[in-house]
Scaffold this motif. Structure first.
Motif, short mmCIF file in Angstrom:
data_model
loop_
_atom_site.label_atom_id
_atom_site.label_comp_id
_atom_site.label_asym_id
_atom_site.label_seq_id
_atom_site.Cartn_x
_atom_site.Cartn_y
_atom_site.Cartn_z
N THR A 248 13.92 26.33 -14.25
CA THR A 248 15.09 27.15 -14.53
C THR A 248 14.78 28.61 -14.25
O THR A 248 13.64 29.03 -14.22
N ARG A 249 15.83 29.44 -14.05
CA ARG A 249 15.63 30.86 -13.81
C ARG A 249 16.75 31.63 -14.49
O ARG A 249 17.83 31.12 -14.73
N ALA A 250 16.48 32.92 -14.80
CA ALA A 250 17.47 33.73 -15.51
C ALA A 250 18.50 34.26 -14.53
O ALA A 250 18.24 34.44 -13.36
N GLY A 251 19.69 34.53 -15.02
CA GLY A 251 20.74 35.10 -14.19
C GLY A 251 21.64 35.99 -15.02
O GLY A 251 21.22 36.47 -16.06
N ARG A 252 22.92 36.14 -14.54
CA ARG A 252 23.74 37.13 -15.23
C ARG A 252 25.06 36.61 -15.76
O ARG A 252 25.34 36.76 -16.93
N TRP B 184 30.54 24.29 -21.05
CA TRP B 184 29.44 24.41 -20.09
C TRP B 184 29.65 25.67 -19.28
O TRP B 184 30.77 26.04 -18.94
N GLY B 185 28.57 26.35 -18.96
CA GLY B 185 28.65 27.57 -18.17
C GLY B 185 27.46 27.70 -17.26
O GLY B 185 26.66 26.78 -17.10
N ASP B 186 27.32 28.89 -16.65
CA ASP B 186 26.23 29.15 -15.73
C ASP B 186 25.91 30.63 -15.76
O ASP B 186 26.82 31.47 -15.66
N LEU B 187 24.64 30.97 -15.94
CA LEU B 187 24.24 32.37 -16.00
C LEU B 187 24.24 33.03 -14.63
O LEU B 187 24.23 34.25 -14.52
#
Length: 274
Positions: free
Chosen positions: A3-7, A49-52
């Motif tokens: 996984t990786r961080a986003g916004r 459900w979402g997405d960064l």
């Protein structure tokens, strides 16, 4: 499967119906192919459900698919699996092993807790080329029980350029030979053929599209599968590494099954561990 961080965060959309209780629903369905673009029936991801770091999928794909799932490892901590199940997690694959000497320390708890939550689950192995396929298959079998009703095991094939111990890249023919040996050993032990998980560069470098007889779980987080893997049949699509959903702290991988809830149940009944 990291996984990786986003916004950003995806807008919440209407809830999709969760896959029904698992039961035999007829013969194994034919393989479906990814649609080229917008299709009817778009509804959005499951509620909450979402997405960064979301991708602007043309036509709403991959959210047109109603059967959603996750994969998890120690990096996901201890998810609240009953909460995740209630939020629409229809399946999960759990990291068990990598190479010939590493086992995920949370695999056993993930394995037990997903079962208790009623989530169909399987295990996956991350392959490294510093150990023979036979040793890696034995390592996986040592750690993953042959549990009737489990999803098929998965072989995770990708390069490891940042590994501190193993960055070997054998020729494509050797890669495919090692894969086949590993898959044959797991098929013999679990009584079902594993899936192959892979990523675009590994797929291209090793002509994985010519690897017949096994179903694919394909990763593509910034383009449709029809662009990354043209004309390739697939069973599962990993479309995000930065997803958010109830029951998980932080971000995680998100996946969809290629078909309806009915096809998922029929497929599950055909390929589950006996």
């Amino acid at each position: 499967m990291t996984t990786r961080a986003g916004r950003h965060l995806l807008t919440r959309r209407a809830m999709l119906a969760q896959a029904c209780a698992l039961a035999a629903c007829g013969p194994r369905p034919p393989e479906e192919r990814a649609p080229a673009g917008a299709t009817a029936g778009y509804a959005g991801p499951p509620r909450d459900w979402g997405d960064l770091d979301p991708h602007d999928w043309p036509g709403g794909t991959p959210y047109r698919y109603p059967v959603h799932g996750v994969d998890a490892s120690r990096y996901d901590g201890r998810p609240a699996w009953p909460t995740a199940a209630a939020a629409g997690v229809n399946f999960a694959w759990l990291k068990a092993t990598e190479g010939g000497d590493i086992a995920d320390p949370l695999f056993r708890s993930h394995w037990a807790e997903t079962a208790a939550a009623g989530i169909p689950r399987g295990a996956y192995h991350v392959f490294y080329f510093c150990r023979p396929a036979v040793e890696q298959a034995r390592w996986f079998i040592q750690h993953v029980p042959r549990t009737p009703g489990a999803l098929p095991p998965v072989l995770d094939m990708e390069w490891h350029p940042t590994s501190p111990t193993c960055r070997i890249r054998p020729p494509a023919a050797q890669v495919r030979a090692e894969m086949r040996r590993f898959l044959e050993l797991l098929t013999a032990h679990y009584g079902t053929r594993p899936l192959i998980y892979t990523v675009p560069d590994f797929f291209d470098d090793n002509d994985i599209g010519t690897f017949a007889g096994y179903e694919f779980w394909l990763r593509s987080t910034a383009a449709h599968l029809s662009e990354r893997y043209p004309e390739t049949p697939w069973r599962v699509w990993q479309y995000s590494g930065t997803g958010t959903l109830p029951g998980f702290d932080g971000s995680t991988d998100l996946n969809v099954f290629n078909g309806s809830p009915g096809r998922f149940r029929a497929w599950y009944d055909a390929v589950r561990v006996r």
